[in-house]
Design a protein around this motif. Structure first.
Motif, PDB file in Angstrom:
ATOM      1  N   LEU A   2     -19.081  46.046  10.622  1.00  0.00           N
ATOM      2  CA  LEU A   2     -17.459  45.957  10.965  1.00  0.00           C
ATOM      3  C   LEU A   2     -17.269  44.997  11.779  1.00  0.00           C
ATOM      4  CD1 LEU A   2     -16.707  50.104  11.617  1.00  0.00           C
ATOM      5  CD2 LEU A   2     -15.885  48.569   9.587  1.00  0.00           C
ATOM      6  N   HIS A   3     -18.050  44.589  12.694  1.00  0.00           N
ATOM      7  CA  HIS A   3     -17.773  43.639  13.599  1.00  0.00           C
ATOM      8  C   HIS A   3     -17.862  42.146  12.685  1.00  0.00           C
ATOM      9  CE1 HIS A   3     -17.741  41.154  17.108  1.00  0.00           C
ATOM     10  NE2 HIS A   3     -19.028  40.439  16.653  1.00  0.00           N
ATOM     11  N   ARG A   4     -18.916  42.107  11.545  1.00  0.00           N
ATOM     12  CA  ARG A   4     -18.881  40.882  10.893  1.00  0.00           C
ATOM     13  C   ARG A   4     -17.399  40.637  10.275  1.00  0.00           C
ATOM     14  NH1 ARG A   4     -22.407  41.052   6.634  1.00  0.00           N
ATOM     15  NH2 ARG A   4     -22.380  38.759   6.565  1.00  0.00           N
ATOM     16  N   VAL A   5     -17.015  41.936   9.713  1.00  0.00           N
ATOM     17  CA  VAL A   5     -15.577  41.728   8.765  1.00  0.00           C
ATOM     18  C   VAL A   5     -14.655  41.368   9.523  1.00  0.00           C
ATOM     19  CG1 VAL A   5     -14.098  43.071   7.417  1.00  0.00           C
ATOM     20  CG2 VAL A   5     -16.537  43.610   7.314  1.00  0.00           C
ATOM     21  N   LEU A   6     -14.603  41.760  10.961  1.00  0.00           N
ATOM     22  CA  LEU A   6     -13.506  41.540  11.909  1.00  0.00           C
ATOM     23  C   LEU A   6     -13.482  39.950  12.057  1.00  0.00           C
ATOM     24  CD1 LEU A   6     -12.990  44.426  14.735  1.00  0.00           C
ATOM     25  CD2 LEU A   6     -11.505  43.801  12.865  1.00  0.00           C
ATOM     26  N   THR A   7     -14.742  39.633  12.597  1.00  0.00           N
ATOM     27  CA  THR A   7     -14.784  38.075  12.733  1.00  0.00           C
ATOM     28  C   THR A   7     -14.534  37.213  11.561  1.00  0.00           C
ATOM     29  OG1 THR A   7     -17.004  38.716  14.230  1.00  0.00           O
ATOM     30  CG2 THR A   7     -16.623  36.495  13.525  1.00  0.00           C
ATOM     31  N   GLN A   8     -14.831  37.461  10.504  1.00  0.00           N
ATOM     32  CA  GLN A   8     -14.490  36.844   9.179  1.00  0.00           C
ATOM     33  C   GLN A   8     -12.975  36.735   9.037  1.00  0.00           C
ATOM     34  OE1 GLN A   8     -16.722  34.934   7.072  1.00  0.00           O
ATOM     35  NE2 GLN A   8     -14.682  33.863   6.874  1.00  0.00           N
ATOM     36  N   MET A   9     -12.349  38.096   9.069  1.00  0.00           N
ATOM     37  CA  MET A   9     -10.985  38.071   8.978  1.00  0.00           C
ATOM     38  C   MET A   9     -10.235  37.126  10.203  1.00  0.00           C
ATOM     39  SD  MET A   9     -10.359  42.091   8.245  1.00  0.00           S
ATOM     40  CE  MET A   9      -8.641  42.087   7.744  1.00  0.00           C
ATOM     41  N   ALA A  10     -10.645  37.069  11.154  1.00  0.00           N
ATOM     42  CA  ALA A  10     -10.193  36.305  12.180  1.00  0.00           C
ATOM     43  C   ALA A  10     -10.337  34.735  11.794  1.00  0.00           C
ATOM     44  CB  ALA A  10     -10.690  36.691  13.648  1.00  0.00           C
ATOM     45  N   SER A  11     -11.423  34.435  11.616  1.00  0.00           N
ATOM     46  CA  SER A  11     -11.638  33.141  10.891  1.00  0.00           C
ATOM     47  C   SER A  11     -10.862  32.870   9.722  1.00  0.00           C
ATOM     48  CB  SER A  11     -13.121  32.890  10.781  1.00  0.00           C
ATOM     49  OG  SER A  11     -13.347  31.645  10.073  1.00  0.00           O
ATOM     50  N   THR A  12     -10.583  33.588   8.904  1.00  0.00           N
ATOM     51  CA  THR A  12      -9.643  33.475   7.738  1.00  0.00           C
ATOM     52  C   THR A  12      -8.375  33.306   8.064  1.00  0.00           C
ATOM     53  OG1 THR A  12     -11.393  34.749   6.166  1.00  0.00           O
ATOM     54  CG2 THR A  12      -8.967  34.141   5.442  1.00  0.00           C
ATOM     55  N   LEU A  13      -7.859  33.965   9.010  1.00  0.00           N
ATOM     56  CA  LEU A  13      -6.413  34.144   9.370  1.00  0.00           C
ATOM     57  C   LEU A  13      -6.379  32.835  10.157  1.00  0.00           C
ATOM     58  CD1 LEU A  13      -5.924  37.588  10.951  1.00  0.00           C
ATOM     59  CD2 LEU A  13      -4.857  36.700   8.829  1.00  0.00           C
ATOM     60  N   ARG A  14      -7.143  32.079  10.722  1.00  0.00           N
ATOM     61  CA  ARG A  14      -6.857  30.869  11.556  1.00  0.00           C
ATOM     62  C   ARG A  14      -6.864  29.901  10.323  1.00  0.00           C
ATOM     63  NH1 ARG A  14     -10.714  32.880  15.412  1.00  0.00           N
ATOM     64  NH2 ARG A  14     -12.656  31.998  14.251  1.00  0.00           N
ATOM     65  N   THR A  15      -7.800  29.860   9.379  1.00  0.00           N
ATOM     66  CA  THR A  15      -7.431  29.103   8.151  1.00  0.00           C
ATOM     67  C   THR A  15      -6.165  29.005   7.556  1.00  0.00           C
ATOM     68  OG1 THR A  15      -9.855  29.221   8.161  1.00  0.00           O
ATOM     69  CG2 THR A  15      -8.683  28.194   6.096  1.00  0.00           C
ATOM     70  N   ILE A  16      -5.575  30.056   7.607  1.00  0.00           N
ATOM     71  CA  ILE A  16      -4.298  30.433   6.728  1.00  0.00           C
ATOM     72  C   ILE A  16      -3.486  29.559   7.352  1.00  0.00           C
ATOM     73  CG2 ILE A  16      -2.654  31.804   6.218  1.00  0.00           C
ATOM     74  CD1 ILE A  16      -4.829  33.939   5.586  1.00  0.00           C
ATOM     75  N   GLN A  17      -3.474  29.710   8.904  1.00  0.00           N
ATOM     76  CA  GLN A  17      -2.352  29.081   9.998  1.00  0.00           C
ATOM     77  C   GLN A  17      -2.709  27.546  10.010  1.00  0.00           C
ATOM     78  OE1 GLN A  17      -3.029  31.649  13.095  1.00  0.00           O
ATOM     79  NE2 GLN A  17      -1.717  33.022  12.579  1.00  0.00           N
TER      80      GLN A  17
ATOM     81  N   GLY B 210      -3.514  22.261   7.882  1.00  0.00           N
ATOM     82  CA  GLY B 210      -4.388  21.222   6.754  1.00  0.00           C
ATOM     83  C   GLY B 210      -4.658  22.091   5.478  1.00  0.00           C
ATOM     84  N   THR B 211      -4.614  23.382   5.572  1.00  0.00           N
ATOM     85  CA  THR B 211      -4.906  24.370   4.454  1.00  0.00           C
ATOM     86  C   THR B 211      -3.518  24.187   3.370  1.00  0.00           C
ATOM     87  OG1 THR B 211      -5.855  25.922   6.050  1.00  0.00           O
ATOM     88  CG2 THR B 211      -5.381  26.507   3.861  1.00  0.00           C
ATOM     89  N   THR B 212      -3.991  23.966   2.136  1.00  0.00           N
ATOM     90  CA  THR B 212      -2.942  23.797   1.101  1.00  0.00           C
ATOM     91  C   THR B 212      -2.190  25.065   0.824  1.00  0.00           C
ATOM     92  OG1 THR B 212      -4.362  24.441  -0.947  1.00  0.00           O
ATOM     93  CG2 THR B 212      -4.392  22.104   0.059  1.00  0.00           C
ATOM     94  N   PRO B 213      -0.919  25.072   0.522  1.00  0.00           N
ATOM     95  CA  PRO B 213      -0.251  26.160   0.252  1.00  0.00           C
ATOM     96  C   PRO B 213      -1.151  27.097  -0.899  1.00  0.00           C
ATOM     97  CG  PRO B 213       1.399  24.324   0.093  1.00  0.00           C
ATOM     98  CD  PRO B 213      -0.379  23.992   0.201  1.00  0.00           C
ATOM     99  N   GLU B 214      -1.822  26.784  -1.901  1.00  0.00           N
ATOM    100  CA  GLU B 214      -2.446  27.436  -2.757  1.00  0.00           C
ATOM    101  C   GLU B 214      -3.727  28.068  -2.195  1.00  0.00           C
ATOM    102  OE1 GLU B 214      -5.006  26.937  -6.999  1.00  0.00           O
ATOM    103  OE2 GLU B 214      -4.485  24.988  -5.948  1.00  0.00           O
ATOM    104  N   GLU B 215      -4.104  27.464  -1.388  1.00  0.00           N
ATOM    105  CA  GLU B 215      -5.379  28.136  -0.536  1.00  0.00           C
ATOM    106  C   GLU B 215      -4.935  29.100   0.380  1.00  0.00           C
ATOM    107  OE1 GLU B 215      -8.536  25.672   1.224  1.00  0.00           O
ATOM    108  OE2 GLU B 215      -9.109  25.090  -0.770  1.00  0.00           O
ATOM    109  N   LYS B 216      -3.540  28.871   0.999  1.00  0.00           N
ATOM    110  CA  LYS B 216      -3.127  29.864   1.960  1.00  0.00           C
ATOM    111  C   LYS B 216      -2.946  31.302   1.286  1.00  0.00           C
ATOM    112  CE  LYS B 216      -0.835  26.764   5.212  1.00  0.00           C
ATOM    113  NZ  LYS B 216      -0.958  27.028   6.397  1.00  0.00           N
TER     114      LYS B 216
END
Length: 260
Positions: free
Chosen positions: A29-44, A47-53
């Motif tokens: 669960l901790h690994r999933v939470l950590t990854q979700m937080a990282s992915t949310l930062r990438t979405i925001q 430099g992330t393209t609209p398609e990747e967002k």
């Protein structure tokens, strides 16, 4: 998605504090939470393209559904294990995306296939699109779990395993152009299926392939009249399939797809 994510995160925090949660599950669960937080930062990230967002947002939604399934007290124990495996597979696949040396082609394939499987998982969990029969739910979840495992294997150092995974995902990607699937869609059009029905079949096929996804899609309420019309048309080779779909779980009906 924001409300569902917030509600699920609260359940995850409660599970992490619960002494009854095993150390293995807490680590997962901790690994999933950590990854979700990282992915949310990438979405925001600007430099992330609209398609990747868009792809990453779909993946976060899929992770949320995996967590919901794993933590829902009403979920049978075997199903919980499946949702946990899916969550761990998603994290493993996403971790590879952060590697600076990942080839652009592999990154694009990983994002596309993770996004598609995640959309399928979200549809599987939604009351509007969830299969009615429990055995169909189990079948689709198994298909999606296999797809997530194949996405993870795209990053395998073993070239044979990597190529097998790529072949499987390419076949899934090609499901919409599969000759038998196209015949099925033509039959639906002949029966004057509404646009919502055709869209349901297309979306589920993209997510779970032919035949599992296609038959899942045609069980949508928007296809009910079309299925009835097909079942009543004894002159069509597709009639046995539609009759089966009226009476049984769609996972029991693959044998009634016409051979010719």
């Amino acid at each position: 998605m924001k409300d569902e994510l917030g509600d699920t995160l609260e359940k995850v925090r409660a599970a992490l504090k619960d002494p009854g949660t095993s150390p293995k599950d807490k680590a997962g669960l901790h690994r999933v939470l950590t990854q979700m937080a990282s992915t949310l930062r990438t979405i925001q990230d600007s430099g992330t393209t609209p398609e990747e967002k868009a792809q990453l947002t779909t993946i976060v939604a899929g992770m949320t559904e995996a967590l919901r399934g794993a933590l829902d007290p009403e979920t049978p124990e075997e199903d919980k294990k499946s949702y946990k495996r899916i969550g761990w597979l998603m994290v493993d696949a996403m971790k590879g995306l952060e590697a600076a040396d990942m080839p652009p082609e592999t990154r694009a394939l990983t994002l596309a296939h993770l996004g598609s499987a995640s959309a399928g998982l979200t549809a599987l969990q939604s009351p509007q699109s969830r299969p009615e029969k429990p055995q169909d739910q189990v079948r689709i979840r198994k298909v999606l779990e296999e797809n997530f495992a194949s996405v993870k294997s795209l990053q395998s150092p073993d070239s044979k395993q990597r190529n097998r995974a790529k072949g499987k995902l390419n076949r899934l990607h090609g499901s919409l152009t599969d000759p038998k699937h196209r015949q099925f869609v033509e039959e639906l059009k002949r029966l004057k299926a509404p646009a919502a029905c055709l869209t349901s079949v297309e979306n589920r096929t993209r997510e779970a392939g032919w035949t599992d996804g296609s038959l899942w899609g045609v069980k949508d309420q928007s296809c009910a009249d079309t299925v009835s019309a097909g079942a009543a048309d004894a002159s069509s080779a597709w009639s046995p399939l539609f009759r089966c779909l009226e009476q049984k779980a769609f996972s029991q009906c693959t044998g009634t797809v016409p051979k010719e």
